[in-house]
Scaffold this motif. Structure first.
Motif, mmCIF file in Angstrom:
data_model
loop_
_atom_site.group_PDB
_atom_site.id
_atom_site.type_symbol
_atom_site.label_atom_id
_atom_site.label_comp_id
_atom_site.label_asym_id
_atom_site.label_seq_id
_atom_site.Cartn_x
_atom_site.Cartn_y
_atom_site.Cartn_z
ATOM 1 N N ASN A 23 0.819 -1.210 0.000
ATOM 2 C CA ASN A 23 0.000 0.000 0.000
ATOM 3 C C ASN A 23 0.854 1.261 0.000
ATOM 4 O O ASN A 23 0.540 2.237 -0.701
ATOM 5 N N ILE A 24 1.933 1.241 0.782
ATOM 6 C CA ILE A 24 2.827 2.405 0.809
ATOM 7 C C ILE A 24 3.453 2.616 -0.558
ATOM 8 O O ILE A 24 3.551 3.743 -1.054
ATOM 9 N N ASP A 25 3.877 1.519 -1.206
ATOM 10 C CA ASP A 25 4.496 1.624 -2.530
ATOM 11 C C ASP A 25 3.516 2.199 -3.553
ATOM 12 O O ASP A 25 3.871 3.095 -4.338
ATOM 13 N N ILE A 26 2.291 1.677 -3.555
ATOM 14 C CA ILE A 26 1.298 2.167 -4.509
ATOM 15 C C ILE A 26 0.977 3.629 -4.252
ATOM 16 O O ILE A 26 0.776 4.420 -5.177
ATOM 17 N N ASN A 27 0.951 3.991 -2.963
ATOM 18 C CA ASN A 27 0.671 5.380 -2.609
ATOM 19 C C ASN A 27 1.793 6.318 -3.036
ATOM 20 O O ASN A 27 1.564 7.500 -3.301
ATOM 21 N N MET A 28 3.027 5.781 -3.126
ATOM 22 C CA MET A 28 4.194 6.589 -3.488
ATOM 23 C C MET A 28 4.224 6.947 -4.971
ATOM 24 O O MET A 28 4.690 8.009 -5.356
ATOM 25 N N ILE A 29 3.776 6.012 -5.794
ATOM 26 C CA ILE A 29 4.008 6.134 -7.232
ATOM 27 C C ILE A 29 2.684 6.213 -7.983
ATOM 28 O O ILE A 29 1.773 5.437 -7.742
ATOM 29 N N THR A 30 2.557 7.181 -8.836
ATOM 30 C CA THR A 30 1.331 7.365 -9.593
ATOM 31 C C THR A 30 1.485 6.791 -10.997
ATOM 32 O O THR A 30 2.596 6.493 -11.456
ATOM 33 N N LYS A 31 0.361 6.633 -11.688
ATOM 34 C CA LYS A 31 0.363 6.049 -13.019
ATOM 35 C C LYS A 31 1.301 6.822 -13.957
ATOM 36 O O LYS A 31 1.295 8.044 -13.992
ATOM 37 N N GLY A 32 2.107 6.092 -14.691
ATOM 38 C CA GLY A 32 3.018 6.714 -15.645
ATOM 39 C C GLY A 32 4.397 7.009 -15.080
ATOM 40 O O GLY A 32 5.325 7.335 -15.824
ATOM 41 N N LYS A 33 4.552 6.882 -13.763
ATOM 42 C CA LYS A 33 5.855 7.133 -13.148
ATOM 43 C C LYS A 33 6.737 5.894 -13.258
ATOM 44 O O LYS A 33 6.261 4.779 -13.411
#
Length: 271
Positions: free
Chosen positions: A98-108
């Motif tokens: 969850n922390i990882d997904i929260n860190m990175i947005t689509k396209g990054k």
């Protein structure tokens, strides 16, 4: 104060409320992290208290006790774990995801994922039953343990129930203070870390606003639990109604009011 509920004066650092209040002091959070991880940190920044991550509405969200960043943009998540939880390894994995997904947005790009430490402090059990006070996990190659995966994720489990000689005296005194956060325990400690934390603890306990905040939090948690129980009862009631059972049986089974059961039946008929 309800029977069985601690007052603010009776709280120890192992209690989530007091732990979160103390660790919002960034100078204390910094030295605690340095002690646990045996590293030096220039400064830490707390973006918000008890950060909540809800990636998708239908998924289980997470409420993180302490979530901080340092000057190198490393992320630290610290959780106080009181009570036995045999699912801590999977829970740490879920928090990491969850922390990882929260860190990175689509396209990054994936290299924008930051170095991350997930830390659990267990106060009533040894999560791996090996007698250690400290367990540190990184992803390594089975065939060659010297080869680290390099995903920059580390999971640390600290426990007050260790028996081995695997940490220094200051860490032992810190762990003892977590369980019994009193002036007496602090006065018997030679640890500057414990003394600094105790000053903050006593300051928080003596602040009249703390009691109001604590009671407000308890009331909110009780409301949330009651809402959860009501939602579960409504779900059971819907299931029984869909199976053709009468309102009286549903009432006796769920303790929902007859009016609410009739409303649920009408909703099901409309759908």
């Amino acid at each position: 104060m309800k029977s069985g509920v601690k007052s603010v004066k009776e709280l120890n650092l192992e209690d989530d409320f007091l732990f979160a209040k103390v660790m919002t002091d960034e100078s204390i959070c910094k030295i605690v992290l340095e002690k646990i991880l045996n590293i030096e940190i220039k400064e830490v920044k707390m973006p918000e208290e008890q950060k909540v991550i809800n990636i998708l509405a239908e998924n289980k969200g997470v409420r993180l006790d302490i979530y901080v960043n340092d000057d190198q943009n490393t992320v630290y998540n610290i959780e106080m774990q009181k009570g036995t939880d045999t699912n801590l390894p999977k829970r740490s994995r879920y928090y990491q995801g969850n922390i990882d997904i929260n860190m990175i947005t689509k396209g990054k790009k994936y290299n924008e994922l930051r170095k991350c430490f997930i830390i659990f402090i267990c106060t009533t059990f040894d999560p791996f039953k090996q007698g250690r006070h400290l367990y540190t996990f990184e992803n390594r190659c089975n065939e060659d343990p010297r080869l680290v995966l390099g995903d920059e994720t580390t999971k640390v489990f600290l426990t007050t129930c260790g028996i081995l000689d695997d940490v220094d005296q200051e860490m032992l005194e810190f762990l003892a203070y977590i369980k019994n956060s009193t002036d007496k325990v602090a006065s018997e400690s030679k640890s500057q870390l414990v003394h600094k934390i105790n000053e903050k603890v006593q300051s928080i306990k003596e602040d009249k606003r703390t009691e109001v905040e604590y009671m407000t939090l308890l009331e909110r948690d009780e409301r949330n639990r009651e809402e959860g129980r009501n939602e579960e009862r409504r779900s059971v009631a819907k299931n029984l109604l869909q199976r053709g059972l009468d309102d009286e049986f549903v009432f006796e089974t769920t303790n929902l009011s007859l009016d609410e059961i009739k409303k649920l039946r009408q909703e099901l008929e409309l759908n």
